[in-house]
Design a protein around this motif. Structure first.
Motif, PDB file in Angstrom:
ATOM      1  N   UNK A 261       0.829  -1.213   0.000  1.00 32.89           N
ATOM      2  CA  UNK A 261       0.000   0.000   0.000  1.00 32.89           C
ATOM      3  C   UNK A 261       0.861   1.261   0.000  1.00 32.89           C
ATOM      4  N   UNK A 262       1.952   1.229   0.775  1.00 32.51           N
ATOM      5  CA  UNK A 262       2.823   2.407   0.848  1.00 32.51           C
ATOM      6  C   UNK A 262       3.481   2.672  -0.501  1.00 32.51           C
ATOM      7  N   UNK A 263       3.991   1.622  -1.141  1.00 32.66           N
ATOM      8  CA  UNK A 263       4.622   1.820  -2.446  1.00 32.66           C
ATOM      9  C   UNK A 263       3.608   2.277  -3.484  1.00 32.66           C
ATOM     10  N   UNK A 264       2.380   1.758  -3.396  1.00 38.90           N
ATOM     11  CA  UNK A 264       1.328   2.221  -4.299  1.00 38.90           C
ATOM     12  C   UNK A 264       1.063   3.714  -4.083  1.00 38.90           C
ATOM     13  N   UNK A 343      -5.672   8.121 -12.262  1.00 36.95           N
ATOM     14  CA  UNK A 343      -4.424   8.881 -12.344  1.00 36.95           C
ATOM     15  C   UNK A 343      -3.830   8.794 -13.746  1.00 36.95           C
ATOM     16  N   UNK A 344      -3.826   7.596 -14.337  1.00 32.19           N
ATOM     17  CA  UNK A 344      -3.265   7.426 -15.684  1.00 32.19           C
ATOM     18  C   UNK A 344      -4.059   8.229 -16.707  1.00 32.19           C
ATOM     19  N   UNK A 345      -5.388   8.223 -16.585  1.00 34.75           N
ATOM     20  CA  UNK A 345      -6.214   9.008 -17.504  1.00 34.75           C
ATOM     21  C   UNK A 345      -5.935  10.505 -17.332  1.00 34.75           C
ATOM     22  N   UNK A 346      -5.755  10.941 -16.094  1.00 39.33           N
ATOM     23  CA  UNK A 346      -5.429  12.344 -15.848  1.00 39.33           C
ATOM     24  C   UNK A 346      -4.111  12.747 -16.479  1.00 39.33           C
ATOM     25  N   UNK A 465       3.141   8.752 -18.507  1.00 40.64           N
ATOM     26  CA  UNK A 465       1.827   8.100 -18.615  1.00 40.64           C
ATOM     27  C   UNK A 465       1.977   6.625 -18.966  1.00 40.64           C
ATOM     28  N   UNK A 466       2.879   6.326 -19.899  1.00 37.47           N
ATOM     29  CA  UNK A 466       3.109   4.925 -20.292  1.00 37.47           C
ATOM     30  C   UNK A 466       3.660   4.123 -19.108  1.00 37.47           C
ATOM     31  N   UNK A 467       4.617   4.720 -18.385  1.00 37.19           N
ATOM     32  CA  UNK A 467       5.186   4.043 -17.213  1.00 37.19           C
ATOM     33  C   UNK A 467       4.101   3.793 -16.172  1.00 37.19           C
ATOM     34  N   UNK A 471       2.800   0.305 -14.382  1.00 36.43           N
ATOM     35  CA  UNK A 471       2.973   0.206 -12.930  1.00 36.43           C
ATOM     36  C   UNK A 471       1.638   0.040 -12.219  1.00 36.43           C
ATOM     37  N   UNK A 472       0.635   0.805 -12.653  1.00 34.38           N
ATOM     38  CA  UNK A 472      -0.655   0.749 -11.987  1.00 34.38           C
ATOM     39  C   UNK A 472      -1.351  -0.600 -12.210  1.00 34.38           C
ATOM     40  N   UNK A 473      -1.200  -1.161 -13.394  1.00 37.48           N
ATOM     41  CA  UNK A 473      -1.767  -2.492 -13.623  1.00 37.48           C
ATOM     42  C   UNK A 473      -1.154  -3.516 -12.669  1.00 37.48           C
ATOM     43  N   UNK A 474       0.158  -3.431 -12.481  1.00 36.94           N
ATOM     44  CA  UNK A 474       0.843  -4.350 -11.583  1.00 36.94           C
ATOM     45  C   UNK A 474       0.382  -4.150 -10.144  1.00 36.94           C
ATOM     46  N   UNK A 475       0.316  -2.891  -9.704  1.00 42.40           N
ATOM     47  CA  UNK A 475      -0.080  -2.604  -8.321  1.00 42.40           C
ATOM     48  C   UNK A 475      -1.540  -2.971  -8.064  1.00 42.40           C
TER      49      UNK A 475
END
Length: 493
Positions: A261-264, A343-346, A465-467, A471-475
């Motif tokens: 959670x902290x890393x996310x 966040x990614x969409x933003x 955005x690509x990164x 990352x968000x999919x993994x988290x």
């Protein structure tokens, strides 16, 4: 629309406070750069550097507000003190003397810096940790804050057009008095819950002097940095690096679920840097661009730089209520948005926004004067991305962090913002560097530099955005797996 009967008591009160408590900050955002160059005897690069450093230090102190509030003083008491300091600061800034202006800036930035962490924590503590309505409340609260910004930019733009800067600062000071009155009337709703102060420190006699001493030290430190803005900028970079390293070390010491959670949270909060950089550019590069590189007229209506800033706030108000409505519908259908998706969409919207200035410069052709609609479009699109990024990030501390750590991580979020805003000073000075060589800022000389700056920013936003997407999919998969573990264990039993 939002039904306040469905939300805890105090949410509406905080929204009303937001309208008036942010006026001072918004007025300074719209006017400070030109005020320093016109009335404090500073050159344009000096004013750019001090303005960017000023707003970055504001967010540096947000970290302090997150650590002092709830620990050595209640959030509601610290918020009250912050309003008083801002009021005095604005009154001093209105006095057109270089020395007094810097004293006023130090007082204002200390008060403003302590402010935002407090109001965010007062709002988040109205909800239980599992209550997803918090995200809706933050999205709407963000819109109310920008109502105050719109009011500020309309008044500031009008007064700027008549060279009445001091009157604008007095107007902002009066709005802070209104915010104070609403806050005091709503005092009973904002008591601390589960904080170190509420559970332990209130019993100690140290509570009588530790917070005042820290605030006094902050005032002295802020005054010193107003005289040394370059040092302040370097300090922000250093402190951010140290704090990020400390957060990573802290995360590694936690159990697996909390560590994830902290890393996310650390990854999500870093998205605020891009918006913060744009916010810093609003009060430096974009204002200079509107003043010297555009027609300053929209359908025949004169557009002062402070007035153009209004469109970003109008966009936030509109998109904030739209996003809150969409969130509520998704939650009612038990399909809430994942934070990483928002966040990614933003961030994706920021890419489009940054291309508006290069497009305007390209279409200006040989005249070099850009239609003012292009910086306005930039701010409107940025506002759509901003509400996705910031509404999520402001709510994340309450949802993901333990109560005793929420203030700390809210403060860390604002260190990301300080870092981003701090970048605006060098970027703004780079954009006008060729013009300064000739002794006069002209559209012909500075347009190529603005083109370069915003194309680079669009490219950086694209890469980030690509990164973030990967990352968000993994988290999200990791967090969902943790939620499923207790269910699987219960089924096995």
């Amino acid at each position: 629309m939002l039904n306040y009967k469905e939300l805890p008591k105090g949410v509406l009160n905080i929204n009303l406070i937001q309208i008036f408590s942010t006026v001072g900050y918004a007025v300074l955002m719209g006017l400070l750069n030109f005020y320093l160059s016109n009335f404090a005897g500073m050159s344009r690069p000096e004013a750019n550097t001090l303005t960017a450093s000023f707003f970055a230090i504001n967010f540096l102190f947000h970290f302090l507000g997150g650590t002092v509030g709830g620990r050595y003083l209640t959030f509601r008491a610290l918020f009250c003190i912050s309003l008083f300091l801002q009021f005095i600061g604005l009154c001093l800034i209105a006095i057109q003397s270089h020395t007094i202006i810097l004293i006023g800036m130090a007082m204002f930035i200390t008060g403003s810096g302590l402010n935002v962490s407090c109001i965010n924590m007062m709002l988040t503590q109205l909800f239980s940790q599992e209550d997803k309505r918090r995200r809706i409340a933050f999205a709407v609260n963000y819109s109310f804050m920008n109502m105050g910004f719109v009011l500020s930019f309309v008044v500031a733009g009008y007064l700027q057009g008549h060279n009445m800067y001091s009157q604008a600062f007095i107007f902002a000071a009066v709005c802070l008095v209104i915010a104070m009155a609403i806050h005091l009337k709503s005092w009973k709703y904002f008591n601390d819950k589960g904080t170190y102060f509420a559970t332990t420190f209130y019993k100690s006699t140290k509570r009588l002097y530790i917070a005042p001493v820290i605030i006094f030290i902050c005032l002295c430190f802020a005054y010193y940095l107003m005289h040394n803005p370059v040092l302040g900028s370097r300090l922000i970079y250093l402190l951010f690096a140290i704090l990020l390293f400390s957060m990573i070390i802290f995360a590694l010491k936690q159990d697996n679920e909390y560590r994830t959670k902290i890393f996310a949270y650390l990854i999500l909060s870093s998205a605020s840097m891009i918006f913060a950089c744009v916010q810093g550019l609003q009060s430096t590069a974009l204002e200079n661009f509107v003043e010297f590189n555009t027609s300053k007229s929209l359908f025949g209506i004169p557009m002062e730089p402070a007035t153009v800033n209004m469109f970003e706030s109008l966009g936030v108000i509109l998109f904030g209520f739209v996003l809150a409505t969409m969130m509520r519908k998704r939650q009612a259908a038990n399909r809430p948005y994942l934070p990483g998706f928002l966040v990614t969409r933003g961030l994706g919207l920021y890419i489009i926004a940054f291309l508006m200035v290069p497009l305007g410069i390209y279409l200006a052709g040989d005249t070099h004067m850009v239609n003012v609609v292009f910086p306005i479009l930039l701010l409107l699109i940025v506002s759509a991305g901003e509400i996705h990024v910031n509404a999520v990030n402001y709510a994340m501390a309450g949802e993901m962090m333990k109560p005793q750590h929420q203030g700390l991580f809210t403060g860390y979020l604002f260190m990301n913002v300080a870092f981003g805003i701090n970048l605006a000073g060098p970027i703004s000075n780079f954009a006008i560097s060729h013009s300064l060589e000739t002794g006069k800022i002209t559209a012909a000389a500075s347009n190529p530099m603005y083109m370069q700056v915003f194309l680079v920013m669009a490219a950086v936003a694209l890469v980030i955005t690509i990164i973030f997407f990967f990352l968000m999919n993994m988290l999200n998969r990791m967090l969902n797996a943790q939620k499923l573990e207790p269910v699987l264990e219960s089924e096995l039993e």
